[in-house]
Design an enzyme around this catalytic site. Structure first.
Site, short mmCIF file in Angstrom:
data_model
loop_
_atom_site.label_atom_id
_atom_site.label_comp_id
_atom_site.label_asym_id
_atom_site.label_seq_id
_atom_site.Cartn_x
_atom_site.Cartn_y
_atom_site.Cartn_z
N LYS A 90 36.74 38.36 33.52
CA LYS A 90 37.12 39.12 32.33
C LYS A 90 38.58 38.85 31.93
O LYS A 90 38.88 38.58 30.78
CB LYS A 90 36.93 40.61 32.66
CG LYS A 90 37.00 41.55 31.50
CD LYS A 90 36.88 43.00 31.97
CE LYS A 90 35.56 43.31 32.65
NZ LYS A 90 35.43 44.74 33.03
N LYS A 102 38.41 45.10 42.63
CA LYS A 102 37.71 46.35 42.32
C LYS A 102 37.66 47.21 43.57
O LYS A 102 37.70 46.68 44.69
CB LYS A 102 36.28 46.05 41.86
CG LYS A 102 35.63 47.15 41.07
CD LYS A 102 36.10 47.08 39.63
CE LYS A 102 35.41 48.05 38.73
NZ LYS A 102 35.54 47.63 37.33
N THR A 186 38.67 50.48 25.88
CA THR A 186 37.43 49.74 26.15
C THR A 186 36.54 49.77 24.91
O THR A 186 36.01 48.75 24.46
CB THR A 186 36.69 50.35 27.37
OG1 THR A 186 37.61 50.42 28.45
CG2 THR A 186 35.49 49.52 27.77
N SER A 345 45.43 47.94 29.73
CA SER A 345 46.04 48.16 31.05
C SER A 345 47.21 47.18 31.24
O SER A 345 48.26 47.54 31.78
CB SER A 345 45.02 47.90 32.17
OG SER A 345 44.25 49.04 32.42
#
Ligand code: GLU
Length: 421
Positions: A90, A102, A186, A345
């Site tokens: 991504k 993650k 998002t 972010s």
């Protein structure tokens, strides 16, 4: 097929199409580091519960590991590995200077009090703080983690290293170093991609029917933003079920309902439907904003949408993806469609470095530019390789990761791992 196997399958398909160096694929097919921790936490009733936590660091070829952490009872290591891998891809698709990571804690956030959530978060930070940091690994919110949890995270980390370090985590509240536009990022990023795609294909928002699955951070803002752009939101849902009205639902009403009653199912704007039914209702665009493995071989043949926008990570299995693409349905893949979150972010992290905070207009403008440029690059690659948009997005990411690996050479951390095997 599990989510990680699914991701690996998508990777090998795209690698084959672009003829990616096998060494690069081998390296990216495994996370760089995996940490499993146990977190003993005192509960409100005085008992002690031991939770399991994870942090997977997939790749730091293009910059520090970056990616959220989730609080979910079903979390397991394979799921976090898949999500960490997707983060590396991504960040490469949108060209921001990060790798991928993650994390997660196996717990049911809905059943925990604020005090319990705070203690779990602080324990998690204590367990992982040696492998994270503003220039090494930067967590963020994901499913059932939010700005308040990021504030505790930043506070605990800053205490442990005896230094104010807002840039160790993103998605913080504005008052403690967060960025304007991060909570809607998002959804907004996905809306920019969709808007541009529709412009290129001469499709208008007016009269276009949209279903939004999931009413968390991504889905609720997506419904509101798309409604504001002139789309008709015909159905929304959360984990308890959904509501449908072919004439349209006001997502602001649904949001109020969710706030008051705990679920959109109580919304009087439409008739109630199950989560299974929701995905199969007639519509033009299906926005998947819940979680992985939602469109599978069980329901793929009943999907009516012509465009699927993946705001969740991994909502479509590889098999369903193949089937739907074969039928001419356009799938705007997760690693492009939901990259707006990590992009803002990145802006938050930059603002933390500068200790200087930007206006919302500047953030939206920069986000739009990145999302549109990334889509253009993916569409060019799709034309070049005559493949699906998902394959093109993976190719776009691989191209950048492969270049970084070749430039960094054998000194790159992952490379060493392969050589010394
Ligand atoms: N959890 C989000 C994602 O899956 C955001 C990650 C971030 O901001 O680092 O993209």
């Amino acid at each position: 097929m599990n989510f990680y196997a699914n991701t690996l399958k998508n990777m090998s398909k795209a690698a084959k199409i672009m003829n990616l160096d096998q060494e690069t694929l081998d390296i990216l097919s495994q996370p760089q580091k995996t940490l499993i921790v146990s977190l003993p936490v005192r509960m409100d009733d005085g008992s002690l519960k031991v939770f399991e936590g994870y942090r997977v660091q997939h790749s730091e070829l293009r910059g520090p590991f970056k990616g959220g952490f989730r609080y979910l009872a079903e979390v397991d290591l394979d799921e976090i590995k898949a999500l960490a891998t997707e983060m590396s891809l991504k960040c490469a698709v949108v060209g921001i200077p990060y790798g991928g990571g993650k994390g997660g804690v196996k717990c049911n956030a809905k059943e925990l009090s604020q005090g319990e959530l705070e203690r779990i978060t602080r324990k998690y930070v204590q367990a992982v703080y040696q492998i994270i940091g503003p220039h090494h690994d930067i967590p963020a919110p994901d499913m059932y983690t939010n700005a308040q949890i990021m504030a505790w995270f930043m506070d605990e980390y800053s205490r442990l290293v005896n230094q104010y370090q807002p840039g160790v985590v993103t998605g913080k509240p504005i008052e403690v170093g967060g960025s304007l536009g991060r909570n809607t990022a998002t959804a907004q990023g996905g809306a920019f991609v969709l808007e541009e795609y529709m412009k290129k294909n001469d499709i208008k928002a007016e009269g276009t029917k949209v279903i939004v699955q999931g009413f968390g951070n991504a889905g609720s803002f997506a419904a509101e933003i798309l409604h504001g752009m002139g789309f008709t939101i015909v159905a929304v849902s959360d984990s308890r079920g959904g509501v449908y009205n072919e004439k349209g639902i006001d997502p602001f009403c649904a949001a109020k309902c969710k706030e008051k009653e705990g679920s959109v199912t109580k919304c009087k704007e439409g008739k109630s439907v199950t989560n299974e039914e929701l995905l199969e209702l007639p519509c033009d665009i299906l926005v998947l904003a819940a979680m992985e493995n939602q469109v599978t071989n069980k329901n793929m043949s009943n999907i009516k949408a012509k465009i699927i926008l993946e705001l969740a990570n991994g909502p479509t299995t590889a098999e369903a993806d193949e089937y739907l693409s074969g039928k001419g349905i356009v799938l705007i893949p997760d690693i492009l469609a939901n990259a707006g979150g990590v992009t803002v972010s990145y802006f938050e992290w930059l603002q933390n470095q500068q200790a200087y905070y930007w206006e919302l207009e500047e953030i939206q403008l920069k986000l739009k530019r990145i999302m549109v440029e990334s889509l253009d690059r993916v569409l060019d690659l799709q034309k070049k390789y005559k493949c699906t948009m998902r394959e093109a997005a993976y190719i776009s990411a691989f191209d950048r990761l492969d270049k970084a690996l070749k430039l960094r050479g054998s000194g790159a951390p992952l490379r060493c791992k392969v050589y010394y095997k």
